[in-house]
Design an enzyme around this catalytic site. Structure first.
Site, PDB file in Angstrom:
ATOM      1  N   ASP A 255       0.854  -1.194   0.000  1.00  0.00           N
ATOM      2  CA  ASP A 255       0.000   0.000   0.000  1.00  0.00           C
ATOM      3  C   ASP A 255       0.892   1.247   0.000  1.00  0.00           C
ATOM      4  O   ASP A 255       1.814   1.361   0.808  1.00  0.00           O
ATOM      5  CB  ASP A 255      -0.861  -0.044   1.282  1.00  0.00           C
ATOM      6  CG  ASP A 255      -1.942   1.016   1.302  1.00  0.00           C
ATOM      7  OD1 ASP A 255      -2.422   1.400   0.227  1.00  0.00           O
ATOM      8  OD2 ASP A 255      -2.329   1.435   2.418  1.00  0.00           O
TER       9      ASP A 255
ATOM     10  N   ASP B 208      -8.469   0.776   6.276  1.00  0.00           N
ATOM     11  CA  ASP B 208      -7.527   0.606   7.370  1.00  0.00           C
ATOM     12  C   ASP B 208      -8.151   1.085   8.686  1.00  0.00           C
ATOM     13  O   ASP B 208      -8.235   0.353   9.675  1.00  0.00           O
ATOM     14  CB  ASP B 208      -6.247   1.416   7.065  1.00  0.00           C
ATOM     15  CG  ASP B 208      -5.161   1.190   8.106  1.00  0.00           C
ATOM     16  OD1 ASP B 208      -5.393   0.413   9.047  1.00  0.00           O
ATOM     17  OD2 ASP B 208      -4.082   1.788   7.994  1.00  0.00           O
TER      18      ASP B 208
ATOM     19  N   ARG C 138      -8.689  -0.485  12.697  1.00  0.00           N
ATOM     20  CA  ARG C 138      -7.983   0.083  13.859  1.00  0.00           C
ATOM     21  C   ARG C 138      -8.976   0.443  14.960  1.00  0.00           C
ATOM     22  O   ARG C 138      -8.731   0.189  16.142  1.00  0.00           O
ATOM     23  CB  ARG C 138      -7.247   1.359  13.455  1.00  0.00           C
ATOM     24  CG  ARG C 138      -6.135   1.160  12.473  1.00  0.00           C
ATOM     25  CD  ARG C 138      -5.510   2.496  12.124  1.00  0.00           C
ATOM     26  NE  ARG C 138      -4.382   2.304  11.224  1.00  0.00           N
ATOM     27  CZ  ARG C 138      -3.427   3.205  11.033  1.00  0.00           C
ATOM     28  NH1 ARG C 138      -3.472   4.361  11.633  1.00  0.00           N
ATOM     29  NH2 ARG C 138      -2.434   2.960  10.215  1.00  0.00           N
TER      30      ARG C 138
END
Ligand code: G3H
Ligand code: 13P
Ligand code: ZN
Length: 330
Positions: free
Chosen positions: A83, A262, A266
């Site tokens: 990424d 993402d 998290r």
């Protein structure tokens, strides 16, 4: 099965009119949570590592965690993707590690902060395509810049993708997938109210180059329930809004095939750890709270696999290897 090239996974998604989530990973629990979701919903999956993740895992751990995911899930097509690669060198490193796909984010200079010119972007991206295709590895490029800055990555400035330039960029570089800037940004603090994304850009590009799958970064939904868990158990995050699932579904309908997530993973992990430790003041076995975090990732990702339409597609095709792809590129 071995790791699968991204080009095939995204081309198949285009045939089936669905999107494939690309989930950022840094550790075993994230990978296990994602893979449990993929296995249960029978979804192809892209696991992606940023430069930060490569550093955090000392590279070799991410390599073998991905290998473990493959061995543990023989029926699931899994792509291992870099990424936001910032240079040819970083992409070479990932290819050497066995990644089956790399992103060359040439929208920014090597410092991952300063926007580049179109020509600079073309030059570096084309050099990565030339190199990666020799190994059968897929390449994602990016044109335009997202808002938001994650761990120092990003210019902080939004520059929407110009569709004409995108078409030109694809032709000049030969990328397998292109990330567009359509108004999303990285991180938890994206929008103050429900966003209006520049979704027409997708149609404009697809109309002229339908064969190249498009990518949407900054696609976390930042669900209020996840923020609430964190804040209810001692955290202090501001209320914000992410990209609603309906907008992602609309983007998929128009031609987005890879959806980068993402932040939601998290948030899910952080909330689960906070909750577990607050409710079990005597806990000190990491398996207990990391286990809860893994479960939270699984729940979050499973919902996305169903929402993006990825569920049920793992067995649709016979996965190719990067060896097979070498021949295709030739
Ligand atoms: O696009 C950036 C991703 O959220 C990766 O973030 O560099 O903190 O791993 P990271
Ligand atoms: P989010 O911060 O919205 O999860 O986006 C992640 C991303 O685009 C990784 O490349
Ligand atoms: Zn991104």
């Amino acid at each position: 099965m071995s790791l699968v090239p991204m080009k095939q996974v995204l081309n198949e998604a285009a045939k089936g009119d669905y999107g494939v989530g690309a989930y950022n990973v840094n550790n075993m629990e994230q990978i296990q949570g994602i893979m449990k979701a993929a296995s249960e919903t029978s979804s192809p999956v892209i696991i992606q590592a940023s430069r930060g993740a490569l550093k955090y895992t000392n590279m070799v751990y991410i390599k073998y965690l991905a290998a473990a995911a493959v061995e543990d899930n023989p029926d699931i097509p899994i792509v291992l993707h870099l990424d936001h690669g910032n240079s040819l060198e970083t992409c070479k490193q990932a290819i050497e590690l066995g990644f089956t796909s790399v992103m060359m984010d040439g929208s920014l200079k090597e410092d991952s902060k300063t926007p580049t010119t179109f020509d600079e972007n073309v030059e570096v991206t084309r050099s990565v395509v030339e190199y990666a295709h020799k190994f059968g590895v897929s390449v994602e490029g990016e044109l335009g810049t997202l808002g938001g800055i994650e761990d120092g990555v990003g210019s902080g400035e939004v520059k929407l993708t110009d569709p004409d330039a995108a078409v030109e960029f694809i032709k000049l570089t030969g990328v397998d997938a292109l990330a567009l800037a359509i108004g999303t940004s990285h991180g938890a603090y994206k929008f103050k109210a429900k966003p209006t994304l520049a979704l027409d850009i997708i149609n404009e590009v697809v109309k002229r180059i339908p064969e190249v799958p498009l990518v949407m970064h900054g696609s976390s939904s930042v669900p209020p329930e996840l923020i609430e868990v964190i804040n209810n158990y001692g955290g202090k995050l501001e209320k914000t809004m992410g990209v609603p699932m309906e907008s992602i579904k609309e983007a998929i309908k128009r031609g987005i095939r890879k959806i980068n997530v993402d932040t939601d993973g998290r948030l899910a992990m952080t909330g689960a750890v906070r909750k577990y430790l607050s409710e079990h003041l005597d806990a000190f076995d990491p398996r207990s709270y990391f286990g809860a975090a893994r479960e939270a990732v699984y729940q979050t990702v499973k919902e996305k696999m169903i929402g993006f339409g990825t569920a049920g597609h793992a067995g649709d095709y016979k996965p190719l290897t990067i060896e097979d792809m070498k021949a295709v590129y030739k």
